[in-house]
Design a protein around this motif. Structure first.
Motif, PDB file in Angstrom:
ATOM      1  N   PRO A   1      -8.942  70.992  58.604  1.00 34.46           N
ATOM      2  CA  PRO A   1      -8.199  69.840  59.179  1.00 34.46           C
ATOM      3  C   PRO A   1      -8.631  69.264  60.576  1.00 34.46           C
ATOM      4  N   HIS A   2      -8.337  68.260  60.907  1.00 37.65           N
ATOM      5  CA  HIS A   2      -8.927  67.604  62.089  1.00 37.65           C
ATOM      6  C   HIS A   2      -8.093  66.530  62.548  1.00 37.65           C
ATOM      7  N   GLU A   3      -8.300  65.764  63.581  1.00 38.33           N
ATOM      8  CA  GLU A   3      -7.607  64.908  64.389  1.00 38.33           C
ATOM      9  C   GLU A   3      -7.600  63.690  63.479  1.00 38.33           C
ATOM     10  N   GLY A   4      -8.829  63.281  62.765  1.00 34.35           N
ATOM     11  CA  GLY A   4      -8.952  62.211  62.044  1.00 34.35           C
ATOM     12  C   GLY A   4      -7.950  62.371  60.854  1.00 34.35           C
ATOM     13  N   HIS A   5      -7.724  63.511  60.217  1.00 37.08           N
ATOM     14  CA  HIS A   5      -6.503  63.600  59.167  1.00 37.08           C
ATOM     15  C   HIS A   5      -5.117  63.164  59.786  1.00 37.08           C
ATOM     16  N   LEU A   6      -5.004  63.736  61.107  1.00 37.89           N
ATOM     17  CA  LEU A   6      -3.757  63.297  61.477  1.00 37.89           C
ATOM     18  C   LEU A   6      -3.504  61.811  61.969  1.00 37.89           C
ATOM     19  N   LEU A   7      -4.556  61.177  62.262  1.00 42.10           N
ATOM     20  CA  LEU A   7      -4.582  59.825  62.784  1.00 42.10           C
ATOM     21  C   LEU A   7      -4.297  59.031  61.455  1.00 42.10           C
ATOM     22  N   VAL A   8      -4.832  59.426  60.291  1.00 43.46           N
ATOM     23  CA  VAL A   8      -4.768  58.567  59.077  1.00 43.46           C
ATOM     24  C   VAL A   8      -3.217  58.871  58.635  1.00 43.46           C
ATOM     25  N   SER A   9      -2.983  59.999  58.833  1.00 42.72           N
ATOM     26  CA  SER A   9      -1.523  60.250  58.522  1.00 42.72           C
ATOM     27  C   SER A   9      -0.455  59.507  59.188  1.00 42.72           C
ATOM     28  N   ARG A  10      -0.739  59.409  60.611  1.00 43.72           N
ATOM     29  CA  ARG A  10       0.337  58.690  61.369  1.00 43.72           C
ATOM     30  C   ARG A  10       0.168  57.317  61.147  1.00 43.72           C
ATOM     31  N   ILE A  11      -0.945  56.547  61.018  1.00 42.85           N
ATOM     32  CA  ILE A  11      -1.221  55.067  60.703  1.00 42.85           C
ATOM     33  C   ILE A  11      -0.291  55.034  59.263  1.00 42.85           C
ATOM     34  N   ALA A  12      -0.470  55.627  58.302  1.00 42.03           N
ATOM     35  CA  ALA A  12       0.155  55.667  56.841  1.00 42.03           C
ATOM     36  C   ALA A  12       1.465  55.625  57.120  1.00 42.03           C
ATOM     37  N   LEU A  13       2.201  56.621  57.881  1.00 46.53           N
ATOM     38  CA  LEU A  13       3.648  56.809  58.129  1.00 46.53           C
ATOM     39  C   LEU A  13       4.170  55.652  58.770  1.00 46.53           C
ATOM     40  N   ALA A  14       3.575  55.230  59.854  1.00 46.22           N
ATOM     41  CA  ALA A  14       4.076  54.017  60.306  1.00 46.22           C
ATOM     42  C   ALA A  14       3.970  52.932  59.885  1.00 46.22           C
ATOM     43  N   ARG A  15       2.844  52.346  59.410  1.00 48.46           N
ATOM     44  CA  ARG A  15       2.643  51.049  58.988  1.00 48.46           C
ATOM     45  C   ARG A  15       3.311  51.050  57.540  1.00 48.46           C
ATOM     46  N   LEU A  16       3.178  51.946  56.693  1.00 48.74           N
ATOM     47  CA  LEU A  16       3.977  51.708  55.382  1.00 48.74           C
ATOM     48  C   LEU A  16       5.417  52.154  55.159  1.00 48.74           C
ATOM     49  N   GLY A  17       5.860  52.653  56.618  1.00 52.91           N
ATOM     50  CA  GLY A  17       7.273  53.017  56.420  1.00 52.91           C
ATOM     51  C   GLY A  17       7.702  54.197  55.535  1.00 52.91           C
ATOM     52  N   LEU A  18       6.886  55.019  55.469  1.00 51.58           N
ATOM     53  CA  LEU A  18       6.871  56.032  54.505  1.00 51.58           C
ATOM     54  C   LEU A  18       7.865  57.147  55.198  1.00 51.58           C
ATOM     55  N   ASP A  19       8.555  57.968  54.279  1.00 53.98           N
ATOM     56  CA  ASP A  19       9.481  58.940  54.715  1.00 53.98           C
ATOM     57  C   ASP A  19       8.724  60.402  54.964  1.00 53.98           C
ATOM     58  N   ARG A  20       7.605  60.434  54.045  1.00 53.97           N
ATOM     59  CA  ARG A  20       7.026  61.688  54.310  1.00 53.97           C
ATOM     60  C   ARG A  20       5.665  61.437  53.893  1.00 53.97           C
ATOM     61  N   LEU A  21       4.735  62.160  54.349  1.00 56.32           N
ATOM     62  CA  LEU A  21       3.318  62.289  53.721  1.00 56.32           C
ATOM     63  C   LEU A  21       2.970  63.510  53.301  1.00 56.32           C
ATOM     64  N   TRP A  22       2.487  63.799  52.010  1.00 58.63           N
ATOM     65  CA  TRP A  22       2.124  65.216  51.564  1.00 58.63           C
ATOM     66  C   TRP A  22       0.566  65.385  51.632  1.00 58.63           C
ATOM     67  N   TRP A  23      -0.028  66.136  52.468  1.00 59.46           N
ATOM     68  CA  TRP A  23      -1.473  66.745  52.315  1.00 59.46           C
ATOM     69  C   TRP A  23      -1.484  67.619  51.112  1.00 59.46           C
ATOM     70  N   LEU A  24      -2.437  66.955  50.239  1.00 59.74           N
ATOM     71  CA  LEU A  24      -2.521  67.566  48.889  1.00 59.74           C
ATOM     72  C   LEU A  24      -3.843  68.406  49.239  1.00 59.74           C
ATOM     73  N   VAL A  25      -3.719  69.849  49.483  1.00 56.80           N
ATOM     74  CA  VAL A  25      -5.001  70.524  49.640  1.00 56.80           C
ATOM     75  C   VAL A  25      -5.514  71.008  48.534  1.00 56.80           C
ATOM     76  N   THR A  26      -6.752  70.366  48.014  1.00 59.39           N
ATOM     77  CA  THR A  26      -7.462  70.693  46.650  1.00 59.39           C
ATOM     78  C   THR A  26      -7.995  71.939  46.523  1.00 59.39           C
ATOM     79  N   PRO A  27      -7.938  72.493  45.277  1.00 60.61           N
ATOM     80  CA  PRO A  27      -8.679  73.772  45.072  1.00 60.61           C
ATOM     81  C   PRO A  27     -10.146  73.712  45.258  1.00 60.61           C
ATOM     82  N   GLY A  28     -10.628  72.277  44.897  1.00 61.79           N
ATOM     83  CA  GLY A  28     -12.010  72.063  45.058  1.00 61.79           C
ATOM     84  C   GLY A  28     -12.326  70.441  44.873  1.00 61.79           C
ATOM     85  N   ASN A  29     -13.371  69.850  45.217  1.00 59.02           N
ATOM     86  CA  ASN A  29     -13.716  68.404  44.991  1.00 59.02           C
ATOM     87  C   ASN A  29     -14.854  68.527  43.695  1.00 59.02           C
ATOM     88  N   PRO A  30     -14.503  67.851  42.688  1.00 58.64           N
ATOM     89  CA  PRO A  30     -15.467  67.993  41.557  1.00 58.64           C
ATOM     90  C   PRO A  30     -16.648  67.341  41.979  1.00 58.64           C
TER      91      PRO A  30
END
Length: 187
Positions: free
Chosen positions: A13-42
């Motif tokens: 995880p890195h600052e880019g993940h946090l930045l995307v999350s904060r933008i989404a939370l603020a701009r979309l008016g979200l109550d929560r944001l779930w990070w779906l940590v995937t077992p693997g990317n096909p």
């Protein structure tokens, strides 16, 4: 409840993940944001991917925001593809207004995801700008195929209530941080 879903390997995880999350939370008016940590990317070689439990733990330590919930639900339900995860969540949480969150870099190859059109028909999608992505967004196959679903950025707060397909591209501060560069020692 308005919940954003942001999937990835989070390796690391890195600052880019946090930045995307904060933008989404603020701009979309979200109550929560779930990070779906995937077992693997096909679509990627995951042979050297650290164990899911250690990536979840690292993401939880890094998130540092009570509105961000880190989960390994895809492994829990045995989902390999995003479309399956979204079907599962929508069926079990009928009153929740979900929004799929992705970086602009992922939009450019979104057409390679299994059932990508079904994802766009299942829930609204917010695309957060990433360095170098905005200039190429019009050429993305998903944008061309769903041009009528594109919403103006000024309607960001309305997106969680929009009937899919509905896609919005959000501009704002960008981070060049990437998990790949971090793994390779480049920042």
């Amino acid at each position: 409840m308005r919940i954003g879903l942001f999937g990835g390997s989070f390796n690391p995880p890195h600052e880019g993940h946090l930045l995307v999350s904060r933008i989404a939370l603020a701009r979309l008016g979200l109550d929560r944001l779930w990070w779906l940590v995937t077992p693997g990317n096909p679509l990627k070689d995951t042979s050297a991917l650290p164990p899911l439990a250690s990536r979840i733990e690292a993401a939880r330590r890094f998130a540092r925001d009570p509105r961000i919930v880190v989960t390994g639900i895809e492994a829990d339900i045995g989902a390999r593809y995003t479309a399956d995860t979204l079907d599962y969540l929508r069926a079990r949480c009928p009153g929740v207004r979900f929004v799929w969150i992705m970086g602009g870099d992922n939009l450019l190859q979104f057409h390679r995801w299994r059932d990508w059109e079904a994802i766009l028909r299942a829930m609204p999608v917010a695309v957060i700008d990433r360095p170098g992505a905005a200039i190429r967004v019009a050429s993305a196959k998903a944008v061309q195929r769903f041009a009528g679903a594109m919403r103006p950025e000024r309607e960001a707060r309305l997106l969680p209530d929009a009937k899919p397909p509905a896609v919005i591209y959000l501009h704002g501060p960008r981070s060049a941080a990437s998990s790949t560069a971090l793994r390779q020692g480049g920042g």
